[in-house]
Scaffold this active site. Structure first.
Site, PDB file in Angstrom:
ATOM      1  N   ALA A   1      67.329 -51.221  59.443  1.00 32.41           N
ATOM      2  CA  ALA A   1      68.563 -50.579  58.977  1.00 32.41           C
ATOM      3  C   ALA A   1      68.527 -50.444  57.461  1.00 32.41           C
ATOM      4  O   ALA A   1      68.828 -51.388  56.723  1.00 32.41           O
ATOM      5  CB  ALA A   1      69.769 -51.400  59.424  1.00 32.41           C
TER       6      ALA A   1
ATOM      7  N   SER B   1      69.060 -46.753  55.987  1.00 36.22           N
ATOM      8  CA  SER B   1      69.921 -45.605  55.668  1.00 36.22           C
ATOM      9  C   SER B   1      71.395 -45.920  55.872  1.00 36.22           C
ATOM     10  O   SER B   1      71.754 -46.796  56.661  1.00 36.22           O
ATOM     11  CB  SER B   1      69.566 -44.415  56.566  1.00 36.22           C
ATOM     12  OG  SER B   1      68.215 -44.081  56.430  1.00 36.22           O
TER      13      SER B   1
ATOM     14  N   PRO C   1      75.524 -43.725  55.668  1.00 41.18           N
ATOM     15  CA  PRO C   1      76.078 -42.365  55.717  1.00 41.18           C
ATOM     16  C   PRO C   1      75.856 -41.596  54.414  1.00 41.18           C
ATOM     17  O   PRO C   1      75.606 -40.391  54.436  1.00 41.18           O
ATOM     18  CB  PRO C   1      77.573 -42.609  55.986  1.00 41.18           C
ATOM     19  CG  PRO C   1      77.601 -43.915  56.731  1.00 41.18           C
ATOM     20  CD  PRO C   1      76.481 -44.735  56.160  1.00 41.18           C
TER      21      PRO C   1
ATOM     22  N   GLY D   1      70.500 -41.486  52.311  1.00 39.70           N
ATOM     23  CA  GLY D   1      69.414 -41.122  53.219  1.00 39.70           C
ATOM     24  C   GLY D   1      68.106 -41.081  52.453  1.00 39.70           C
ATOM     25  O   GLY D   1      67.449 -42.109  52.252  1.00 39.70           O
ATOM     26  N   SER D   2      67.744 -39.875  51.949  1.00 34.66           N
ATOM     27  CA  SER D   2      66.514 -39.771  51.148  1.00 34.66           C
ATOM     28  C   SER D   2      66.586 -40.661  49.913  1.00 34.66           C
ATOM     29  O   SER D   2      65.584 -41.259  49.508  1.00 34.66           O
ATOM     30  CB  SER D   2      66.302 -38.313  50.730  1.00 34.66           C
ATOM     31  OG  SER D   2      65.944 -37.532  51.845  1.00 34.66           O
TER      32      SER D   2
ATOM     33  N   ARG E   1      49.376 -18.309  84.489  1.00 34.35           N
ATOM     34  CA  ARG E   1      50.314 -17.210  84.249  1.00 34.35           C
ATOM     35  C   ARG E   1      49.547 -15.881  84.123  1.00 34.35           C
ATOM     36  O   ARG E   1      48.668 -15.744  83.263  1.00 34.35           O
ATOM     37  CB  ARG E   1      51.080 -17.477  82.950  1.00 34.35           C
ATOM     38  CG  ARG E   1      51.949 -16.350  82.464  1.00 34.35           C
ATOM     39  CD  ARG E   1      53.165 -16.164  83.323  1.00 34.35           C
ATOM     40  NE  ARG E   1      54.094 -15.212  82.734  1.00 34.35           N
ATOM     41  CZ  ARG E   1      55.117 -14.686  83.383  1.00 34.35           C
ATOM     42  NH1 ARG E   1      55.325 -15.014  84.661  1.00 34.35           N
ATOM     43  NH2 ARG E   1      55.930 -13.847  82.784  1.00 34.35           N
TER      44      ARG E   1
ATOM     45  N   GLN F   1      42.324 -12.750  73.966  1.00 34.00           N
ATOM     46  CA  GLN F   1      41.815 -13.451  72.786  1.00 34.00           C
ATOM     47  C   GLN F   1      42.960 -13.946  71.885  1.00 34.00           C
ATOM     48  O   GLN F   1      42.859 -15.003  71.264  1.00 34.00           O
ATOM     49  CB  GLN F   1      40.885 -12.526  72.001  1.00 34.00           C
ATOM     50  CG  GLN F   1      39.885 -13.293  71.183  1.00 34.00           C
ATOM     51  CD  GLN F   1      38.823 -12.384  70.589  1.00 34.00           C
ATOM     52  OE1 GLN F   1      39.133 -11.298  70.075  1.00 34.00           O
ATOM     53  NE2 GLN F   1      37.588 -12.811  70.652  1.00 34.00           N
TER      54      GLN F   1
ATOM     55  N   GLN G   1      56.242 -20.313  72.472  1.00 28.91           N
ATOM     56  CA  GLN G   1      55.926 -18.870  72.426  1.00 28.91           C
ATOM     57  C   GLN G   1      54.973 -18.488  73.562  1.00 28.91           C
ATOM     58  O   GLN G   1      55.144 -17.450  74.203  1.00 28.91           O
ATOM     59  CB  GLN G   1      55.311 -18.526  71.057  1.00 28.91           C
ATOM     60  CG  GLN G   1      55.252 -17.050  70.761  1.00 28.91           C
ATOM     61  CD  GLN G   1      56.646 -16.452  70.556  1.00 28.91           C
ATOM     62  OE1 GLN G   1      57.606 -17.151  70.303  1.00 28.91           O
ATOM     63  NE2 GLN G   1      56.748 -15.139  70.717  1.00 28.91           N
TER      64      GLN G   1
ATOM     65  N   GLU H   1      62.023 -41.574  58.797  1.00 28.97           N
ATOM     66  CA  GLU H   1      61.067 -42.361  57.997  1.00 28.97           C
ATOM     67  C   GLU H   1      60.584 -41.572  56.770  1.00 28.97           C
ATOM     68  O   GLU H   1      59.425 -41.645  56.363  1.00 28.97           O
ATOM     69  CB  GLU H   1      59.921 -42.896  58.860  1.00 28.97           C
ATOM     70  CG  GLU H   1      60.466 -43.819  59.954  1.00 28.97           C
ATOM     71  CD  GLU H   1      59.568 -44.923  60.402  1.00 28.97           C
ATOM     72  OE1 GLU H   1      58.574 -45.212  59.718  1.00 28.97           O
ATOM     73  OE2 GLU H   1      59.869 -45.531  61.457  1.00 28.97           O
TER      74      GLU H   1
HETATM   75  N1  CAA Z   1      55.492 -49.995  47.851  1.00 27.02           N
HETATM   76  C1  CAA Z   1      55.931 -50.946  47.020  1.00 27.02           C
HETATM   77  N2  CAA Z   1      56.939 -50.751  46.152  1.00 27.02           N
HETATM   78  C2  CAA Z   1      57.521 -49.551  46.134  1.00 27.02           C
HETATM   79  C3  CAA Z   1      57.112 -48.514  46.962  1.00 27.02           C
HETATM   80  C4  CAA Z   1      56.046 -48.769  47.853  1.00 27.02           C
HETATM   81  N3  CAA Z   1      55.588 -47.818  48.694  1.00 27.02           N
HETATM   82  N4  CAA Z   1      57.867 -47.430  46.728  1.00 27.02           N
HETATM   83  C5  CAA Z   1      58.735 -47.792  45.750  1.00 27.02           C
HETATM   84  N5  CAA Z   1      58.520 -49.073  45.419  1.00 27.02           N
HETATM   85  C6  CAA Z   1      59.216 -49.835  44.373  1.00 27.02           C
HETATM   86  C7  CAA Z   1      58.864 -49.236  43.039  1.00 27.02           C
HETATM   87  O1  CAA Z   1      57.690 -49.818  42.500  1.00 27.02           O
HETATM   88  C8  CAA Z   1      60.081 -49.584  42.212  1.00 27.02           C
HETATM   89  O2  CAA Z   1      60.023 -50.908  41.758  1.00 27.02           O
HETATM   90  P1  CAA Z   1      59.884 -51.209  40.173  1.00 27.02           P
HETATM   91  O3  CAA Z   1      61.085 -50.566  39.550  1.00 27.02           O
HETATM   92  O4  CAA Z   1      59.857 -52.693  40.102  1.00 27.02           O
HETATM   93  O5  CAA Z   1      58.611 -50.554  39.744  1.00 27.02           O
HETATM   94  C9  CAA Z   1      61.222 -49.524  43.217  1.00 27.02           C
HETATM   95  O6  CAA Z   1      60.624 -49.687  44.504  1.00 27.02           O
HETATM   96  C10 CAA Z   1      61.960 -48.216  43.160  1.00 27.02           C
HETATM   97  O7  CAA Z   1      61.021 -47.185  43.399  1.00 27.02           O
HETATM   98  P2  CAA Z   1      61.231 -45.719  42.858  1.00 27.02           P
HETATM   99  O8  CAA Z   1      61.595 -45.780  41.398  1.00 27.02           O
HETATM  100  O9  CAA Z   1      60.058 -44.921  43.246  1.00 27.02           O
HETATM  101  O10 CAA Z   1      62.540 -45.283  43.686  1.00 27.02           O
HETATM  102  P3  CAA Z   1      63.162 -43.856  43.834  1.00 27.02           P
HETATM  103  O11 CAA Z   1      64.597 -44.107  44.129  1.00 27.02           O
HETATM  104  O12 CAA Z   1      62.817 -42.980  42.699  1.00 27.02           O
HETATM  105  O13 CAA Z   1      62.424 -43.183  45.095  1.00 27.02           O
HETATM  106  C11 CAA Z   1      61.866 -42.921  47.379  1.00 27.02           C
HETATM  107  C12 CAA Z   1      62.065 -43.854  46.223  1.00 27.02           C
HETATM  108  C13 CAA Z   1      60.373 -42.718  47.570  1.00 27.02           C
HETATM  109  C14 CAA Z   1      62.526 -41.569  47.254  1.00 27.02           C
HETATM  110  C15 CAA Z   1      62.491 -43.714  48.548  1.00 27.02           C
HETATM  111  O14 CAA Z   1      63.901 -43.821  48.345  1.00 27.02           O
HETATM  112  C16 CAA Z   1      62.211 -43.147  49.895  1.00 27.02           C
HETATM  113  O15 CAA Z   1      61.145 -43.359  50.459  1.00 27.02           O
HETATM  114  N6  CAA Z   1      63.196 -42.428  50.467  1.00 27.02           N
HETATM  115  C17 CAA Z   1      63.149 -42.063  51.869  1.00 27.02           C
HETATM  116  C18 CAA Z   1      63.824 -43.136  52.672  1.00 27.02           C
HETATM  117  C19 CAA Z   1      63.270 -43.254  54.041  1.00 27.02           C
HETATM  118  O16 CAA Z   1      62.093 -43.072  54.308  1.00 27.02           O
HETATM  119  N7  CAA Z   1      64.162 -43.611  54.956  1.00 27.02           N
HETATM  120  C20 CAA Z   1      63.770 -43.799  56.300  1.00 27.02           C
HETATM  121  C21 CAA Z   1      64.716 -44.747  56.945  1.00 27.02           C
HETATM  122  S1  CAA Z   1      64.087 -45.515  58.395  1.00 27.02           S
HETATM  123  C22 CAA Z   1      64.346 -44.371  59.620  1.00 27.02           C
HETATM  124  O17 CAA Z   1      63.989 -43.258  59.495  1.00 27.02           O
HETATM  125  C23 CAA Z   1      65.081 -44.777  60.832  1.00 27.02           C
HETATM  126  C24 CAA Z   1      64.300 -45.189  61.969  1.00 27.02           C
HETATM  127  O18 CAA Z   1      64.688 -46.140  62.618  1.00 27.02           O
HETATM  128  C25 CAA Z   1      63.130 -44.393  62.430  1.00 27.02           C
END
Ligand code: CAA
Length: 384
Positions: free
Chosen positions: A126, A128, A130, A133-134, A273, A284, A341, A368
């Site tokens: 958990a 995300s 409301p 998200g991104s 078909r 082709q 299609q 994700e």
């Molecule tokens: N590994 C380790 N550390 C990481 C990292 C990684 N892959 N990515 C970021 N960090 C760390 C950074 O090093 C940073 O730490 P420091 O400040 O100490 O250096 C900190 O985290 C913040 O990172 P950013 O400055 O890069 O953060 P940001 O806000 O600019 O961007 C982002 C991050 C990549 C956009 C991130 O928010 C992201 O991936 N967003 C998408 C969210 C997502 O994938 N959600 C999916 C939810 S799960 C789901 O889908 C439900 C399900 O059940 C299937």
């Protein structure tokens, strides 16, 4: 089987086991479960009995102790038959179990991991909300100390399996005084549904993956014992991001499975078909379409398996995991569109399965991390 994969005997056996399970327990029912948005809860202990809910866990936690590629092979087979079951398996294996394994204390691991591997406790993740998200680091769910405990308040959205999970790894803001601390003020908690103040508020009515329950969770003054904080305070965002690198490989394998189901269905259909006096597969234009579908799937799988193998060698593959997820999910969407299609009108109705594959493929470009977020992660590695 893809000849590029160079599988070991053990990996071949895993593929056979997964395929047999998929043919018996998933394929005959997947269309009805989709139609009714039915979650088949008996699959959780059944997958646990096969070892498929502890594929990456070591034997001391009742896991199979396999490498990432073996896990992805099983996941692809499951996804070919039922993408909803595949996401359950991907989230469970890649996110909550990996977070506990990598960052949990010995006591936390001893309590949760073996029951998770056996399918007695389903895991969820958990992050995300409301409004987050991104931009996951903008999350607002709050955790404040109260004696030895924590009190959590907030809502979590899009939680795969959240209504049936026995353990949920939830990210909350422990630095509640200064929201500008962003990612640095976030911690991870091990939440169980028995905690006072926990509730499931809403089940989403989705376009695809309808047999996988996606819910919103509400934490209303939820009292969480102090020993449920995972790892270090303030590190939850980093833990979540590291786990998502694994999760994105799982979703890539799921996408490949969906695409494969579509090309297999299309390959059979074009031979039966007939139009203009012959099977449409003799044209082709149709052969070229199938060729492009198969080529993209093979390329996606090669990328996913290369990234997985490098990860297991200890290489930092954050951007490559994003590339794999991006390429595989866009491949799934493209391939399933071509399959619809090729089926023409029959691709648009529920008599044939390709409309389900098309609907199921779409979310792989969204969850994700959307394709845009994968491009952002990749772009930052190209031009930091
Ligand atoms: N590994 C380790 N550390 C990481 C990292 C990684 N892959 N990515 C970021 N960090 C760390 C950074 O090093 C940073 O730490 P420091 O400040 O100490 O250096 C900190 O985290 C913040 O990172 P950013 O400055 O890069 O953060 P940001 O806000 O600019 O961007 C982002 C991050 C990549 C956009 C991130 O928010 C992201 O991936 N967003 C998408 C969210 C997502 O994938 N959600 C999916 C939810 S799960 C789901 O889908 C439900 C399900 O059940 C299937």
């Amino acid at each position: 089987m893809d000849p590029l994969l160079d599988l070991t005997e053990e990996q071949r056996a895993i593929v056979e086991t997964a395929r047999a399970f998929a043919d018996e327990r998933l394929r005959p029912f997947a269309a009805a479960w989709d139609q009714d948005a039915h979650f088949e809860a008996s699959l959780v202990p059944a997958l646990g009995a096969l070892g498929f809910l502890g594929m990456l866990l070591p034997p001391e936690h009742d896991g199979l102790g396999l490498d990432t590629r073996s896990y992805l092979l099983a996941l692809e087979e499951i996804a070919v038959a039922d993408a909803s079951t595949a996401v359950l398996m991907s989230v469970h294996n890649s996110l909550p179990t990996q977070m506990l394994l990598r960052f949990g204390s010995a006591a936390q691991q001893a309590r949760f991991l073996a029951p998770m591997a056996r399918g007695e406790l389903l895991g969820a993740f958990a992050l995300s909300e409301p409004e987050a998200g991104s931009d996951a680091a903008s999350l607002r769910c709050q955790a404040r100390r109260d004696g030895d405990d924590w009190i959590l308040d907030g809502a979590k959205s899009w939680v795969t399996s959240g209504s049936h999970a026995g353990v949920i790894l939830a990210m909350a803001r422990t630095d509640t005084a200064d929201a500008r601390r962003g990612a640095k003020g976030i911690s991870a908690f091990i939440v169980t549904p028995d905690l006072p103040g926990f509730s499931v508020s809403k089940k989403e009515d989705k376009l695809g993956l309808r047999a996988s329950p996606t819910v919103q969770l509400v934490f209303d003054g939820m009292r969480v014992p102090g020993d449920r904080l995972l790892g270090a305070e303030g590190q939850g965002f980093t833990y979540a991001m590291q786990s998502l690198e694994h999760g994105r490989l799982g979703i890539a394998a799921q996408a490949i499975g969906i695409a494969r189901a579509a090309v297999e269905a299309a390959a059979a259909y074009v031979q039966e078909r007939k139009q203009f006096g012959k099977a449409i597969g003799e044209f082709q234009a149709v052969q070229f379409k199938l060729a492009d579908m198969a080529t993209r799937i093979t390329a996606a799988r090669a990328l996913v398996h290369a990234a997985a193998a490098a990860k297991d060698r200890g290489v930092d593959v954050g951007p490559q995991a994003s590339m794999a997820k991006l390429f595989a999910s866009e491949t799934a969407m493209w391939v399933t569109t071509q399959a619809v299609q090729l089926f023409g009108g029959y691709g648009y109705v529920k008599e044939y399965p390709v409309e389900r594959y098309f609907r199921d493929a779409k979310v792989t470009e969204i969850y994700e991390g959307t394709s845009e977020i994968q491009r952002l992660v990749i772009g930052r590695s190209v031009a930091p």
